[in-house]
Design an enzyme around this catalytic site. Sequence first.
Site, PDB file in Angstrom:
ATOM      1  N   VAL A   1      13.828  25.191 -81.299  1.00 61.79           N
ATOM      2  CA  VAL A   1      13.636  26.605 -81.623  1.00 61.79           C
ATOM      3  C   VAL A   1      14.746  27.009 -82.595  1.00 61.79           C
ATOM      4  O   VAL A   1      15.922  26.702 -82.384  1.00 61.79           O
ATOM      5  CB  VAL A   1      13.693  27.490 -80.370  1.00 61.79           C
TER       6      VAL A   1
ATOM      7  N   ASP B   1       4.889  28.449 -65.315  1.00 66.10           N
ATOM      8  CA  ASP B   1       6.236  27.926 -65.579  1.00 66.10           C
ATOM      9  C   ASP B   1       7.250  29.062 -65.661  1.00 66.10           C
ATOM     10  O   ASP B   1       8.138  29.054 -66.514  1.00 66.10           O
ATOM     11  CB  ASP B   1       6.248  27.119 -66.869  1.00 66.10           C
TER      12      ASP B   1
END
Length: 631
Positions: free
Chosen positions: A312, A423
Amino acid sequence: MGTQLNVRSMCFGFLLSLSFSCFTYTQQTPIYQGSYCQNTTQESLTTAYRTNLERILSWMSSDAATSKGYNYTSIGNNTTVYGLYNCRGDVVGYFCQFCVSNAAREVPQHCPNRVSAIVWYDFCILRYSNENFFGKILTYPTWHAVGTKNISNKEETKKGEDFMRSLIRKATVETNKLYYMDGFNLSFTQERYGFVQCSRDLTNDGCRECLEAMLAEVPKLYEQKLGWSIWSGTCMIKYDDYMFYLPNNQTSSIPESNPETDGIRLSSFHKIQTEETYLNTDLPIIPLITVLQSTNNFSEASKLGEGGFGSVYKGILPDGRQIAVKRLSKFSGQGSEEFNNEVMSIAKLQHRNLVRLFACCLEENEKILVYEYMPNASLYSHLFDDEKRKQLDWKLRLSIINGIARGLLYLHEDSRLRVIHRDLKASNVLLDHDMNPKISDFGLARAFEIGQYQANTKRVMGTYGYMAPEYAMQGLFSVKSDVFSFGVLVLETICARKNNGFYLSEHGQTLLLYAWRTWCEGKCLELMDPMLEKSFKACEVEKCIHIALLCVQENATYRPTMSDVVMMLGSDNMTLPKPKHPAFSVGRKVSEEVPKSKRSKNLCSTDVTISITLPSLLFCSAAKEILLSAP
C-alpha cells in the site's frame, strides 16, 4: 416542457455521477452523455471558421490542465469562435483535462459541420458558437433524468426542495462558487444528497435564476420520485439518496454523530475485465500513469505498508487529494480472487465508517485499488503501541467502538447488499484525520442474496484470534461471524492487548476467557488498560465489556445482531441479557518458547489450518469455576 432524452444515454448531463468507463484498455475515455447541436441542419464551414474552431478546441484541451476547472475565450476577428469548457465542481486537474481533451476531440463527430454545439461528458461540458454566449442564461431546452424509487414520505418533497434551495443559496450567495454539493439526514436511517452547478461564466444572479428555473420543473415532473436531475446548457441540479459526487475540501454538513447509510448507486453499469472473468461494477477507473505519478513510481518513500497480497502506497493526485494505493503483488496467486471480490464488494458501498474506494486500475497486468487516504493509520498501530495509545482516552475509544458498530450495521442490514466482512480486526480499522474509524480491506468479504443468512466454504480464511468457532471449524459464516470478531475487537480496544497470543501472557488464558472470568467475579474493570484510569467511566466500560461478551458467545444463535449492539451501545438504561460462556480459542498453537523477536508483529489474513487450543480455559458457572484443558 423541454426535450426528454433517454435516461440511459444522458443520465445526469454534465454533472454526472463519478464514473469512468470500466473496460480494461490502455486508453480510457470519459463517458459521452449527449449533445445539443443547436443548428438542425449541417452547413459548410468556411476555412477560416474551421481553423479558428480547431484552435479554440486545442486551447481548451491544454488550458484545462492548469485552470480551476473552467475557462472561456474567443479566437478570430471576422469569423470569431467563442468557446467554453466547464468541469464538474468536484473535478479539477488531470481528470478535468482528460474529459475536456476527449470532448474537444469528439465534438466534431457528434455535431459535424455545425457552427454551434454543446456536448456533455460525465465530468465536463464543452461549448462553442459563432455568437457570443458568455454570461447568457440558457434554460431551454432542458433535459431530465429520473430514478426508479418513489418517495416514502410526502413531506420529503418539500424537504428536498428546501434543501436544494439552500444549495442554490450557498452556490450563489454564500460561496460565490456557482456550484455546491451537500447532504442532509432525512431521518435517523435515511440521507439525501444534492448537487447544483452553473456554467461559471454566469453571474451569481444569472446562476441563481437558471437553477431556480430548473428547480421549478421538479413539482411538474418528479414530485413523487426519490432521485432526479434536471439540466440545461448553463446549469444543472440533482437530488438522490446516495453520494454521487466526489468529496473535497467542502465537507458535508451531516453531523458526525449520525449514522451514515449512503449506499453508492452509480448511474452506469460497466464491466472490468481480468484474466479470470468479467466483473460487473460501477467502479471508476484511473489511468496507470496517474497512479505512477502520484506515488513517485511506487517508491519506497511512498510505501505505507505491506499486506497479505501486496503493498500500500501513499499518493497525491494532481488536484492535491491524498490517496492510498493498494497494489496487488504480481506474484500473488490468491490475490486475484481477493482483488475481484474487493472490487465487487466495496464499489457498491458507501458509509462514513467504511473506507471509500475511489477507483481501480487494470493496465499492464497491474491490479490497483485507489482509496481515500487515512492519515492516522490503523487502530492496530495505536492500540498496541505504548506511546500512541496514550492518545486513545476512553471517550475516543468509545467513539471508535460505536463507529465500527455502525459500519458493520450498514454492511449487515442497511446497504444494498448484505455483506459479511469476514476479516474484521484492529489492523483493518483505519482512522481518519479526526480519528473516526473506517472499516477497510474487503478482500474476504462475501455478499448474501436477499433472504440468505448463512453460507459455507471449504476455504476458511481470516485472522487467528478473530474468527468465530463455527467458521474456523466448519466453514460456516454469517453476520454472527462478524459479530464475534467485533466482540474480540471491543475487548482489545478496552484492554489494549491482543487476543491472539494473550494466553502466553501472565494471565495464562485467552483474552476472551480472562474477560469472562473477571466479569463473572464482578471485577471486569481489571481488564481495562491502565492508561484509561484518568478518563474512563466505569458504567460505560462495564457495559462495553458486557456487550463484547455477548458477541463472543460460543453459540452463534445467542449472539446479538449488530442492530442490537448499536441499540445497546446507545442506551443508558437498557437491561442487557446475561452472556453465556465464550468460544474456545481458535487458531494456531504457539509455543511459549518462541522468542518475541521471531513472532509476527502484524496479523495478516491467510488460509487457516485449524487447531483448537484450550490453554487453562476458565469458565464460571454459578459460583464455580471449571478448568478445561486440552490434550
